[in-house]
Design a protein around this motif. Structure first.
Motif, PDB file in Angstrom:
ATOM      1  N   THR A   1      66.723  43.942  77.114  1.00  0.00           N
ATOM      2  CA  THR A   1      65.437  43.379  77.150  1.00  0.00           C
ATOM      3  C   THR A   1      65.108  43.796  75.667  1.00  0.00           C
ATOM      4  N   VAL A   2      63.790  43.943  75.010  1.00  0.00           N
ATOM      5  CA  VAL A   2      63.579  44.921  73.653  1.00  0.00           C
ATOM      6  C   VAL A   2      63.150  46.171  73.751  1.00  0.00           C
ATOM      7  N   ALA A   3      62.412  46.289  75.937  1.00  0.00           N
ATOM      8  CA  ALA A   3      61.963  47.580  75.608  1.00  0.00           C
ATOM      9  C   ALA A   3      63.000  48.546  75.873  1.00  0.00           C
ATOM     10  N   GLU A   4      64.278  47.752  77.121  1.00  0.00           N
ATOM     11  CA  GLU A   4      65.898  48.777  76.624  1.00  0.00           C
ATOM     12  C   GLU A   4      66.118  48.844  75.710  1.00  0.00           C
ATOM     13  N   LEU A   5      65.848  48.252  74.747  1.00  0.00           N
ATOM     14  CA  LEU A   5      66.580  48.305  72.873  1.00  0.00           C
ATOM     15  C   LEU A   5      66.047  49.894  72.706  1.00  0.00           C
ATOM     16  N   ARG A   6      64.656  49.464  72.600  1.00  0.00           N
ATOM     17  CA  ARG A   6      63.845  50.588  72.061  1.00  0.00           C
ATOM     18  C   ARG A   6      64.361  51.906  72.361  1.00  0.00           C
ATOM     19  N   LYS A   7      63.859  51.924  74.223  1.00  0.00           N
ATOM     20  CA  LYS A   7      64.540  53.816  74.374  1.00  0.00           C
ATOM     21  C   LYS A   7      65.672  53.840  74.300  1.00  0.00           C
ATOM     22  N   TYR A   8      67.225  52.851  74.326  1.00  0.00           N
ATOM     23  CA  TYR A   8      68.505  52.940  74.273  1.00  0.00           C
ATOM     24  C   TYR A   8      68.714  53.483  73.018  1.00  0.00           C
ATOM     25  N   ALA A   9      67.989  52.970  71.656  1.00  0.00           N
ATOM     26  CA  ALA A   9      68.038  53.569  70.680  1.00  0.00           C
ATOM     27  C   ALA A   9      67.785  55.294  70.402  1.00  0.00           C
ATOM     28  N   GLN A  10      65.953  54.926  70.917  1.00  0.00           N
ATOM     29  CA  GLN A  10      65.720  56.561  70.612  1.00  0.00           C
ATOM     30  C   GLN A  10      66.267  57.639  71.416  1.00  0.00           C
ATOM     31  N   ASP A  11      67.537  56.998  71.961  1.00  0.00           N
ATOM     32  CA  ASP A  11      67.578  57.914  73.004  1.00  0.00           C
ATOM     33  C   ASP A  11      69.871  58.383  72.213  1.00  0.00           C
ATOM     34  N   LEU A  12      69.850  57.186  71.328  1.00  0.00           N
ATOM     35  CA  LEU A  12      71.380  57.887  70.427  1.00  0.00           C
ATOM     36  C   LEU A  12      70.683  58.474  69.277  1.00  0.00           C
ATOM     37  N   GLU A  13      69.697  57.654  69.030  1.00  0.00           N
ATOM     38  CA  GLU A  13      68.730  59.038  67.749  1.00  0.00           C
ATOM     39  C   GLU A  13      68.881  60.692  67.398  1.00  0.00           C
ATOM     40  N   LYS A  14      68.414  60.915  69.028  1.00  0.00           N
ATOM     41  CA  LYS A  14      68.272  62.145  70.107  1.00  0.00           C
ATOM     42  C   LYS A  14      69.303  62.572  69.914  1.00  0.00           C
ATOM     43  N   SER A  15      70.576  62.023  70.300  1.00  0.00           N
ATOM     44  CA  SER A  15      72.167  62.743  70.466  1.00  0.00           C
ATOM     45  C   SER A  15      72.893  62.717  69.043  1.00  0.00           C
ATOM     46  N   GLY A  16      72.521  61.974  68.247  1.00  0.00           N
ATOM     47  CA  GLY A  16      73.102  62.506  66.056  1.00  0.00           C
ATOM     48  C   GLY A  16      73.988  60.781  66.391  1.00  0.00           C
ATOM     49  N   LEU A  17      73.463  59.775  67.386  1.00  0.00           N
ATOM     50  CA  LEU A  17      74.188  58.502  66.521  1.00  0.00           C
ATOM     51  C   LEU A  17      73.351  57.180  65.956  1.00  0.00           C
ATOM     52  N   PRO A  18      74.296  56.573  65.450  1.00  0.00           N
ATOM     53  CA  PRO A  18      73.261  55.832  64.294  1.00  0.00           C
ATOM     54  C   PRO A  18      72.744  54.940  65.699  1.00  0.00           C
ATOM     55  N   ALA A  19      71.556  54.346  65.295  1.00  0.00           N
ATOM     56  CA  ALA A  19      70.574  53.257  66.404  1.00  0.00           C
ATOM     57  C   ALA A  19      70.046  52.144  65.890  1.00  0.00           C
ATOM     58  N   ILE A  20      71.001  51.999  64.882  1.00  0.00           N
ATOM     59  CA  ILE A  20      69.954  50.439  63.436  1.00  0.00           C
ATOM     60  C   ILE A  20      70.709  49.173  64.335  1.00  0.00           C
ATOM     61  N   GLN A  21      71.715  48.766  64.714  1.00  0.00           N
ATOM     62  CA  GLN A  21      71.667  47.679  65.617  1.00  0.00           C
ATOM     63  C   GLN A  21      70.702  47.686  66.624  1.00  0.00           C
ATOM     64  N   PHE A  22      70.633  48.452  67.983  1.00  0.00           N
ATOM     65  CA  PHE A  22      70.033  48.331  67.999  1.00  0.00           C
ATOM     66  C   PHE A  22      68.062  47.849  68.014  1.00  0.00           C
ATOM     67  N   TRP A  23      67.209  48.646  66.827  1.00  0.00           N
ATOM     68  CA  TRP A  23      66.133  48.515  66.378  1.00  0.00           C
ATOM     69  C   TRP A  23      66.492  47.176  65.930  1.00  0.00           C
ATOM     70  N   LEU A  24      67.559  46.828  65.349  1.00  0.00           N
ATOM     71  CA  LEU A  24      67.354  45.151  64.158  1.00  0.00           C
ATOM     72  C   LEU A  24      66.570  44.195  65.426  1.00  0.00           C
ATOM     73  N   GLU A  25      67.844  43.926  66.346  1.00  0.00           N
ATOM     74  CA  GLU A  25      68.012  43.591  67.450  1.00  0.00           C
ATOM     75  C   GLU A  25      66.596  43.309  68.059  1.00  0.00           C
ATOM     76  N   ALA A  26      65.961  44.372  68.315  1.00  0.00           N
ATOM     77  CA  ALA A  26      64.867  44.189  68.818  1.00  0.00           C
ATOM     78  C   ALA A  26      63.781  43.377  67.618  1.00  0.00           C
ATOM     79  N   GLU A  27      63.815  44.117  66.389  1.00  0.00           N
ATOM     80  CA  GLU A  27      62.800  43.050  65.811  1.00  0.00           C
ATOM     81  C   GLU A  27      63.434  41.051  65.782  1.00  0.00           C
ATOM     82  N   PHE A  28      64.957  41.345  65.473  1.00  0.00           N
ATOM     83  CA  PHE A  28      65.212  40.115  65.794  1.00  0.00           C
ATOM     84  C   PHE A  28      64.756  39.532  66.910  1.00  0.00           C
ATOM     85  N   ARG A  29      64.600  39.792  67.901  1.00  0.00           N
ATOM     86  CA  ARG A  29      63.789  38.694  68.909  1.00  0.00           C
ATOM     87  C   ARG A  29      62.823  38.440  68.630  1.00  0.00           C
ATOM     88  N   TYR A  30      61.883  39.642  67.709  1.00  0.00           N
ATOM     89  CA  TYR A  30      60.703  38.901  67.447  1.00  0.00           C
ATOM     90  C   TYR A  30      60.681  37.561  66.934  1.00  0.00           C
TER      91      TYR A  30
END
Length: 769
Positions: A659-688
């Motif tokens: 879900t969008v809420a899960e995408l945003r939280k997961y993307a934040q966790d990935l960025e904190k650990s040094g991993l790219p999270a652009i596809q998760f941010w993009l999927e969240a915006e694309f839903r809207y």
């Protein structure tokens, strides 16, 4: 050519081209997003993309032309029965045989075009497509390097750097070279830059002001340390280039090459795989264009009689026949590959069956009707009810009373009349498209069931969870087509003119459709976010069971290299066992603050992940003290690292299953650990952004009807379908640009909806009202 022949061809050809465009759109739509991501992410030029699309079209047209001819004959000639013209033909003595000449000429012409496509153009285009893919895309090597990310695609080497300057120089560079199983070389450098030699497929990495460590995991006492002002490392890109065969297969060979193969293989055993494939391809090359001839009698015989729903009832019938024909074709091909039936029977049985059915219906049409009575068509009898509705509207809403009534009540009679017509077409087209998508996916995935010896019930369960996605796509396309048809009929029957004469503007007439489109925006978002995402989760798991592959939604990130930004440490491991929370061959590297040396190096055969940190077993540690390195071995020790579980036990999930809420939280966790999270941010915006698609389609259909319906009834529908195709392509293009990092996630997701919304409003405002 007689006047009657030209008149019939004018009815058949527009319907044929409309059906052809629709079928091509359906065939291409499923691959647009996938192809766009490959092309944009690999930085392929626009010219190469256009070439690949051009090479793909002959194979698409070879399949689409026979199917579109069937729909064109039924859809075009059915208007004659809808308007009562076939009854007029019967009265003046015109028989169905008079219809055969133009239908046969068009069918025979398309048969010849199909032969040219399947014999020469399609195999040549297929081979050109293969060459372009291999030479321009698959063999292309690009080093995607970004600050703060590990480059692990180089054989035996890992590269990392902290910053990138404007002159393409890297700062604070770390390199890991795996020279042998237990021997490694570690390099720290202040700056570095690349020197590329594309003609030699070589890249030189030049390092400045650094230090190099050579150590052996099994003999940690031996440590070679050397400093340098300038060092060079060769990166041989030839090792990264895949080796792909350009040998022609059966689908890339023209008819002459296939015939030579058949002469060479005809004495082989009947079950010889190459013999079967060659024979199958030869029969397919002829039988597919010959379907145009098989459809001649069937089209004339079915169009001579009246069908409920008029032209669109005939389109519905042709749709069922297309599905039936495609089902027989695919099922026959699968049976040939399994050795159940001969190739000629599999490829010619659908044509023979439809030809026999055509002769039956044609003979029925040539028999005179008992009593010789002439019946009114549904179009003529239906005009009475429509005239009553219009007369009631005009009587209630005089030129001076429309605005008053519009302000006093909603929905008005006009809103109900237009929306009910729209709803009727929406339901009919929606169910037809849903049936096509479900059957097509069932047929295309049956081979996986047979290959992996799984039960059909497992595939049906998979399709059940894919149903929400099919429902959404079918709704979008059906809303577009239903809007164009509904408004097109208002213009064709002069009903829109009556509304305008009564003082009702075009904008007022389409109000109910626009309100419907806006109401669906939050509903589509909820459907995507809460239902489609959960269904995709289950569908992905079931497909993994069908294909005997590990389920991606339950896997863990095997990151191998991790950078702890808060501590400045590098962690490396060779294997992760998530069931035991254990890392194998674990390495810790701690650079100094000035990035000129390693303050600490720790190695362990095993590392157990615990809440308070890592429990290390069978290893050693070296640390710098007073310009010298001290070392000690251990059988067991603890490494305080509270964030260990978040660093190493990170579950990987597919964006479409969240879900969008899960995408945003997961993307934040990935960025904190040094991993790219652009596809998760993009999927969240694309839903809207995607939630506005149906509203945008209605805008285009309304604008097309207002601008083109006066000239020809089919033009709004054709324009709407082309607009939808371009919108889908644009959305895929912007999405791929977002994945490649060229655009921000918000801009990549919202560019296509914003641009096409403005275009839709522009066409509506251009409408004369």
């Amino acid at each position: 050519m007689k006047v009657l022949d030209r008149y019939l061809l004018k009815e058949i050809l527009p319907a044929f081209f409309l059906a052809l465009g629709f079928i091509v759109l359906v065939i291409l739509m499923g691959e647009i997003f996938y192809l766009a991501e490959i092309f944009i992410v690999r930085k392929v030029s626009g010219f190469t993309v256009l070439r690949l699309m051009f090479y793909l079209m002959p194979s698409v047209l070879a399949l689409a032309i026979p199917l579109a001819f069937m729909a064109g004959v039924l859809g075009g000639l059915s208007r004659l029965s809808t308007e009562g013209e076939t009854e007029a033909f019967k009265v003046i003595g015109v028989k169905p045989a008079f219809l055969l000449k133009p239908v046969f000429l068009s069918g025979f012409g398309l048969f010849l075009v199909g032969l040219v496509l399947t014999f020469w153009l399609t195999p040549a285009a297929n081979y050109r497509w293969l060459q372009t893919m291999v030479n321009s895309i698959l063999s292309q090597v690009r080093l995607e390097v970004y600050p703060g990310r590990f480059l692990e695609s180089l054989p035996g080497r890992v590269v990392y750097f902290q910053k990138k300057e404007d002159n393409d120089r890297w700062r604070q560079v770390f390199i890991y070279n795996q020279e042998e199983q237990s021997k490694v070389r570690l390099v720290l450098a202040e700056t570095a830059y690349l020197v590329t030699l594309p003609e030699l497929k070589e890249v030189w990495l030049r390092l400045e002001n650094g230090v190099s460590y050579e150590l052996d995991y099994d003999n940690p006492e031996n440590l070679l340390l050397s400093e340098f002002k300038l060092s060079q490392q060769l990166i041989d890109l030839k090792e990264l280039t895949g080796r792909y065969s350009l040998t022609k297969r059966s689908r890339e060979k023209n008819i002459r090459e296939l015939w030579h193969d058949w002469l060479r293989l005809k004495n082989e055993e009947k079950r010889h795989p190459e013999r079967i494939l060659t024979s199958l391809e030869i029969h397919k090359r002829i039988s597919l264009p010959a379907a145009c001839l098989a459809f001649i009698f069937l089209g004339v015989g079915l169009s001579w009689r009246h069908w409920p729903g008029g032209r669109y009832g005939a389109y519905g019938l042709s749709l069922l026949l297309i599905i039936f024909y495609y089902f027989l074709l695919v099922a026959g091909e699968q049976k040939v590959l399994r050795g159940s039936i001969s190739p000629w029977l599999a490829m010619w049985f659908p044509n023979l069956l439809l030809f026999g059915a055509g002769l039956y219906f044609y003979s029925r049409a040539t028999k005179p009707r008992a009593g010789g009575r002439v019946f009114l068509s549904s179009s003529q009898t239906g005009k009475v009810s429509r005239l009553r509705i219009l007369w009631s509207f005009l009587k209630r809403n005089g030129e001076s009373g429309v605005k008053t009534r519009a302000r006093s009540s909603w929905p008005t009679l006009l809103d109900r009349y237009l929306f009910l017509n729209f709803l009727r077409w929406l339901v009919l087209i929606f169910l037809s498209l849903l049936l096509i998508m479900a059957l097509a996916n069932l047929l295309l995935r049956l081979d996986e069931i047979q290959k992996n010896q799984k039960s059909v019930s497992l595939l049906l369960d998979f399709l059940w969870f894919k149903l929400p996605e099919y429902l959404l796509i079918s709704l979008l396309i059906s809303a577009l087509i239903a809007s164009a048809i509904t408004l097109g009929f208002l213009y064709r029957r002069k009903e829109m003119l009556s509304f305008l004469v009564a003082g009702c503007s075009f904008y007022r007439a389409i109000r109910s459709l626009l309100i419907f489109g806006l109401i669906t925006v939050p509903l589509i978002f909820i459907w995507q976010d809460r239902i489609v995402s959960r269904a995709e989760f289950e569908a992905d798991y079931l497909w993994s069971k069908i294909t005997d592959r590990p389920a991606s939604v339950f896997s863990f990130l095997n990151r191998y290299w991790v950078h702890n930004r808060s501590r400045g440490h590098f962690y490396h491991y060779e294997w992760l066992d998530p069931s035991r929370s254990q890392l194998s061959r674990f390495l810790l590297l701690e650079p100094s603050s000035d990035w000129r040396s390693f303050q600490r190096i720790v190695y362990a055969q095993e590392a157990l992940i615990q809440p308070e940190g890592l429990h290390l077993r069978a290893g050693w540690e070296r640390y710098a003290r007073e310009e010298a390195y001290q070392m000690f071995s251990f059988e067991f020790t603890r490494l305080p690292l509270p964030e260990a579980q978040n660093l190493f036990l990170k579950e990987w999930k597919e964006p479409v299953t969240m879900t969008v809420a899960e995408l945003r939280k997961y993307a934040q966790d990935l960025e904190k650990s040094g991993l790219p999270a652009i596809q998760f941010w993009l999927e969240a915006e694309f839903r809207y952004a995607f939630s506005f698609s149906l509203f945008i389609f209605i805008l285009f259909a309304a604008g097309a009807a207002g601008n083109f319906s006066q000239s020809h009834f089919l033009q709004p529908l054709a324009f709407s379908l082309v607009s939808a195709f371009v919108y889908w392509e644009a959305a895929a293009l912007f999405r791929s640009l977002g994945l490649a990092g060229v655009l921000s996630p918000w801009l990549a997701a919202w560019s296509a909806p914003l641009i096409f919304s403005l275009l839709g409003f522009y066409f509506i405002l251009r409408t004369k009202t």
